[in-house]
Design an enzyme around this catalytic site. Sequence first.
Site, PDB file in Angstrom:
ATOM      1  CB  SER A 131     -19.948  16.091   2.949  1.00 57.02           C
ATOM      2  OG  SER A 131     -20.179  16.350   2.648  1.00 57.02           O
ATOM      3  CG  ASP A 180     -26.866  22.411   1.220  1.00 57.99           C
ATOM      4  OD1 ASP A 180     -26.369  23.193   1.980  1.00 57.99           O
ATOM      5  OD2 ASP A 180     -27.265  21.381   0.683  1.00 57.99           O
TER       6      ASP A 180
END
Length: 363
Positions: A131, A180
């Site tokens: 994504s 992340d």
Amino acid sequence: MNAWRAEALGGVQRARTSSGFDVRARAPLRLGLAGGGTDLSPYCDQFGGAVLNVTIDRFAFAHITPSADGAVSFRANDLGVQEHHELGARPRIDEGLSLHRAVYDHVVETYLDGAAPALNVSTTIDAPAGSGLGSSSALVVALVEAFRLALDLPLGPADVARLAFHIERRKLGLAGGRQDQYAAAFGGVNFIEFLPEDKVLVSPLRVPRAYLNEFESSLVICFTGQSRRSETIIKEQIDGLVGMNAETLESMHQLKADAALMREALLRGDMRDMAAILMRSWSAKKRTASGVATDTVDRLFDLAIAEGAWGGKVSGAGGGGFLMFFTDPENRHHLISTLNRAGGQASSVKVTFEGAEAWSVPR
């Protein structure tokens, strides 16, 4: 939760059932506003990287429960994939549900002296694979956080982030940067610096509530419908950095500078300036590797600009995934509707401020 660890270390090859508790955890996904790519080695090792990101109301979830049949099972509910392994089988971590396998394997080796407990480990993610929202890393963070609580491990957010990075990037060898894991572990709006010798500085931003309201009201995210594998793009970026490709280096320097400028624009509440920085960063990002933009990305991007978006870019490495745009809040509904009619999956989004969390629930 100490009994789970005590029983495994004591040679009881099953998770604790007498406690009456299961463990759940979640870690937020993130939008990379600026600086993405500068958290890659060797760039950050030599020049220092900087990113600005924000966690959103999409999550990766992990659940740990004792196994009733004395085996180990891994399940990705959103993918419809399940694995069942005999206790002590030690399956390869580079196959199947590799993230689940690698976290379990690391926990057994590092914290349980090789005594493998019989557990069911299941996960769900609020976004498609590939994504661009850092979903894979958030999943690893959620898994680590769940085991932290289950085994009562003395790990803070920075420790969880470092361990998740180690498992994903070094143990599994998956290409990618560092932002992340830290976004998922800490949560909120963060300016994160990645310095030589693996030093990481996480600076939460104290953004006035009115500016955050305007930020949320101006923001549109749109899934392109294309899940992408970022490894090829990231490898090309790394090759350019290793070879000291002038265009790649110049683009990375611009992305790093934009992260600091984006921070200042957000602290001023200047959404127009943030949109302009997004546009400049998008141009720089596309110069770091081929494949960052695709026909679908360009089509939806050009449509959004034509329909009143002030600016935007892809979140993550590119090649598909999610686009983000800033627009006049009065135009947001129109922009979302237009992108959806054109085949995108657009929506509003909210900022979250909690990082990875774990909790126990009565069975």
